[in-house]
Scaffold this motif. Structure first.
Motif, PDB file in Angstrom:
ATOM      1  N   GLY A   1      -7.705  -4.174  -5.198  1.00  0.00           N
ATOM      2  CA  GLY A   1      -7.378  -2.965  -4.866  1.00  0.00           C
ATOM      3  C   GLY A   1      -8.538  -1.439  -5.375  1.00  0.00           C
ATOM      4  O   GLY A   1      -8.424  -1.269  -3.844  1.00  0.00           O
TER       5      GLY A   1
ATOM      6  N   ALA B   1     -11.742  -2.274  -3.371  1.00  0.00           N
ATOM      7  CA  ALA B   1     -11.499  -3.179  -1.631  1.00  0.00           C
ATOM      8  C   ALA B   1     -11.359  -1.563  -1.220  1.00  0.00           C
ATOM      9  O   ALA B   1     -12.531  -1.360  -0.079  1.00  0.00           O
ATOM     10  N   VAL B   2     -10.971  -0.969  -1.289  1.00  0.00           N
ATOM     11  CA  VAL B   2     -11.111   0.564  -1.336  1.00  0.00           C
ATOM     12  C   VAL B   2     -12.253   1.319  -1.130  1.00  0.00           C
ATOM     13  O   VAL B   2     -12.961   2.776  -0.353  1.00  0.00           O
TER      14      VAL B   2
ATOM     15  N   LEU C   1      -2.180   1.739   3.846  1.00  0.00           N
ATOM     16  CA  LEU C   1      -2.558   0.897   2.633  1.00  0.00           C
ATOM     17  C   LEU C   1      -1.530   1.822   1.756  1.00  0.00           C
ATOM     18  O   LEU C   1      -1.596   0.575   0.548  1.00  0.00           O
ATOM     19  N   ALA C   2      -0.487   1.767   2.758  1.00  0.00           N
ATOM     20  CA  ALA C   2       0.439   2.376   1.742  1.00  0.00           C
ATOM     21  C   ALA C   2       1.625   1.303   1.526  1.00  0.00           C
ATOM     22  O   ALA C   2       3.082   1.033   0.607  1.00  0.00           O
TER      23      ALA C   2
ATOM     24  N   SER D   1       0.327  -1.752   1.257  1.00  0.00           N
ATOM     25  CA  SER D   1      -0.778  -2.758   0.738  1.00  0.00           C
ATOM     26  C   SER D   1       0.234  -3.137  -0.092  1.00  0.00           C
ATOM     27  O   SER D   1       0.801  -1.855  -1.181  1.00  0.00           O
TER      28      SER D   1
ATOM     29  N   VAL E   1      -1.267  -3.008  -3.105  1.00  0.00           N
ATOM     30  CA  VAL E   1      -1.741  -2.277  -4.310  1.00  0.00           C
ATOM     31  C   VAL E   1      -1.004  -1.065  -4.753  1.00  0.00           C
ATOM     32  O   VAL E   1      -0.789  -0.424  -3.472  1.00  0.00           O
TER      33      VAL E   1
ATOM     34  N   LEU F   1      -5.535   2.902  -5.704  1.00  0.00           N
ATOM     35  CA  LEU F   1      -5.997   3.178  -4.174  1.00  0.00           C
ATOM     36  C   LEU F   1      -6.347   4.524  -3.810  1.00  0.00           C
ATOM     37  O   LEU F   1      -7.868   4.809  -3.563  1.00  0.00           O
TER      38      LEU F   1
ATOM     39  N   LEU G   1       8.681   2.224   4.340  1.00  0.00           N
ATOM     40  CA  LEU G   1       7.701   3.225   4.225  1.00  0.00           C
ATOM     41  C   LEU G   1       9.070   4.669   4.833  1.00  0.00           C
ATOM     42  O   LEU G   1       8.266   5.719   4.598  1.00  0.00           O
TER      43      LEU G   1
ATOM     44  N   GLN H   1       6.885  -5.268  -0.642  1.00  0.00           N
ATOM     45  CA  GLN H   1       5.121  -5.169   0.365  1.00  0.00           C
ATOM     46  C   GLN H   1       4.468  -6.071   0.378  1.00  0.00           C
ATOM     47  O   GLN H   1       3.926  -6.483   1.100  1.00  0.00           O
TER      48      GLN H   1
ATOM     49  N   LEU I   1     -10.987  -5.243   4.723  1.00  0.00           N
ATOM     50  CA  LEU I   1     -10.152  -5.156   3.763  1.00  0.00           C
ATOM     51  C   LEU I   1      -9.070  -5.447   3.835  1.00  0.00           C
ATOM     52  O   LEU I   1      -8.432  -5.542   2.299  1.00  0.00           O
ATOM     53  N   TRP I   2      -7.839  -5.549   4.712  1.00  0.00           N
ATOM     54  CA  TRP I   2      -6.777  -5.214   4.214  1.00  0.00           C
ATOM     55  C   TRP I   2      -6.330  -7.500   3.821  1.00  0.00           C
ATOM     56  O   TRP I   2      -5.242  -6.929   3.199  1.00  0.00           O
TER      57      TRP I   2
ATOM     58  N   GLN J   1      -8.557  -7.818   1.282  1.00  0.00           N
ATOM     59  CA  GLN J   1      -9.379  -8.200  -0.226  1.00  0.00           C
ATOM     60  C   GLN J   1      -7.925  -7.225  -0.949  1.00  0.00           C
ATOM     61  O   GLN J   1      -7.283  -7.393  -1.525  1.00  0.00           O
ATOM     62  N   LEU J   2      -6.855  -6.658   0.171  1.00  0.00           N
ATOM     63  CA  LEU J   2      -6.409  -5.603  -0.454  1.00  0.00           C
ATOM     64  C   LEU J   2      -4.415  -6.849  -1.369  1.00  0.00           C
ATOM     65  O   LEU J   2      -4.069  -6.276  -2.162  1.00  0.00           O
ATOM     66  N   ARG J   3      -4.957  -8.160  -0.565  1.00  0.00           N
ATOM     67  CA  ARG J   3      -3.643  -8.692  -0.719  1.00  0.00           C
ATOM     68  C   ARG J   3      -3.626  -9.739  -1.468  1.00  0.00           C
ATOM     69  O   ARG J   3      -3.585 -10.729  -1.878  1.00  0.00           O
TER      70      ARG J   3
END
Lengths: 221, 241
Positions: free
Chosen positions: A3, A6-7, A83-84, A86, A88, A93, B52, B75, B99-100, B102-104
């Motif tokens: 993660g 990636a960022v 992002l929050a 995700s 990760v 991040l 959130l 999440q 990106l999404w 990769q994050l997963r």
């Protein structure tokens, strides 16, 4: 870790596509530094005396100018929220984003600094120390600045607010950064100064991601 | 077989009580449609479900476990579509989606992105940068995002905004497919989306006057008591508005 990468990759790609941001930071640094000879007069020994301080103050201001972009755009278009969400951790991040910020602002400043040192007639004995001090100091600027950048999310006129929040916290880096160069120029050892700067960097590296991540979570709630 | 439920949820935004005493239950394959007038708290509820936003009271449970206990697990099983499309103007549609994935930690990401782009019928836009997309195309890109990576729960906040009739039909199909594989879909919409027998949750039913809620929960803790004192002069009608 994936993660983080990636960022980092995405932020670097964004910075490359919108290259103007990095160029602007360096241009600001050069222009501010150039103002001093006009202000204090062109006497070589006076400029040499104030060179390290001038370079550090200009670097602080230039780094601060670019802080807003760490989170602001992502906050406005909803990316930060996702992002929050995700899997990760936010701290990871945040570190990725801060590293991207340093690579696109801190690093160019370090490269531009010796040129400005020559212009200000700084003694050659201080060059290496200046580079090392900036290498230790500028990542800490990005790390501390990220807290400020996260705290002002959602605030109006955030740019002014962030400078009020962050500049006082930059003072130790300024003192030891300029001190290290001065010591080297006087023929003394700069090791103590550099060690303290290293300590500041380690401390900010350990502590600020948590503070920044918390500020980001508050902002998107 | 997953189940997702909540009991006695209360959501407080600033000084305003958005909804109170809300409960729902959903299990694999279910769809819940959120209804209610503007400001009834549809978006707030979806944000609470996503984690959130913390509810003021009550708890959300996935398979009996409180989602607040293991945020990361919750999440990684949900996909959230908010009001904003989160599309970077300088990145191509494919890079935006990458990106999404990769994050997963999605493996064979390129193939997964291709499949998602085909599903939303935007494969021809893969190399177009975000700034040249129309608002409907942006929305479809955002919808493609929720197809990337495994998930068990979709939280869709007004997914149809900006979509044309064909895209709405595609979305209905995606929702049906997702439910067939055991997913839970919770969505809010103002237009009729063709979803087979959804459970309807009308948030207007849970708009309770602030004063009433405060007297019920007076024992909750001290800072509620403080605001109870402050709010006494407010009439019930004003409190809900």
């Amino acid at each position: 870790m994936s993660g983080f990468m990636a960022v980092l990759q995405r932020d670097l790609r964004l910075a490359l596509r919108q290259g103007a941001d990095s160029v602007m930071v360096v241009a600001f640094f050069i222009v501010t530094t150039t103002l001093f000879p006009f202000g204090v007069g062109p006497e070589a020994n006076i400029l040499a005396r104030i060179a390290s301080g001038v370079i550090w103050v200009s670097a602080l201001l230039a780094a601060m100018l670019s802080l807003e972009r760490i989170f602001q755009a992502d906050f406005e278009d909803g990316t930060l929220e996702l992002l929050a969400l995700s899997p990760v951790s936010m701290e990871m991040l945040v570190l990725g984003k801060v590293l991207a910020h340093w690579l696109t602002t801190g690093l160019p400043l370090i490269i531009a600094a010796p040129l400005m040192a020559v212009m200000l007639n700084m003694d050659q004995s201080g060059f290496v120390t200046l580079m090392i001090a900036m290498l230790l100091g500028t990542p800490a600027l990005s790390l501390i600045g990220a807290i400020g950048a996260a705290l002002i999310l959602g605030a109006r006129r955030g740019g002014v607010l962030v400078s009020l929040l962050v500049l006082p916290l930059y003072i130790p880096i300024l003192i030891f950064g300029a001190g290290a160069v001065e010591a080297a120029q006087l023929g003394m050892s700069a090791t103590e100064h550099l060690q303290i700067m290293g300590a500041i960097l380690l401390l900010t590296l350990a502590a600020t991601p948590f503070a920044t991540a918390h500020a980001v979570r508050l902002a998107i709630e | 077989m997953a189940d997702f439920n909540a009991s006695d949820l209360t959501c407080l935004r600033g000084e305003r009580l958005v909804f109170g005493g809300l409960s729902f239950a959903a299990k694999s394959g279910d769809a819940i449609m959120l209804r209610g007038r503007n400001g009834a708290g549809k978006s707030s509820l979806l944000r609470v479900m996503a984690g959130l936003l913390a509810p003021r009271s009550g708890a959300l449970c996935w398979n009996g476990e409180n989602i607040a206990d293991d945020r990361a697990a919750h999440q990684s099983r949900l996909q959230y579509l908010g009001h904003q499309d989160a599309i970077k103007p300088v990145l191509s549609v494919r890079d935006n989606l990458r990106l999404w994935g990769q994050l997963r930690g999605v493996s064979q990401l390129d193939a997964v992105i291709d499949a998602a782009l085909h599903a939303l019928d935007i494969h021809h836009l893969a190399r177009i940068t975000g700034r040249y997309l129309s608002s409907g195309q942006k929305r479809r890109t955002a919808l493609a995002r929720i197809l990337i990576g495994q998930s068990d729960l979709w939280l869709l906040d007004e997914p149809t905004v900006g979509l044309d009739r064909e895209s709405c039909a595609e979305l209905s199909q995606l929702i049906a497919d997702f439910r067939a594989t055991g997913g839970i879909v919770i969505y809010s919409t103002h237009i009729d989306l063709d979803v087979k027998n959804p459970n309807i949750l009308d948030l207007d039913d849970f708009a309770i006057p602030m004063v009433e809620w405060l007297t019920e929960h007076a024992d909750l803790n001290d800072d509620t008591n403080d605001s109870a004192n402050m709010q006494h002069s407010v009439s019930p009608q004003e409190a809900v508005q």
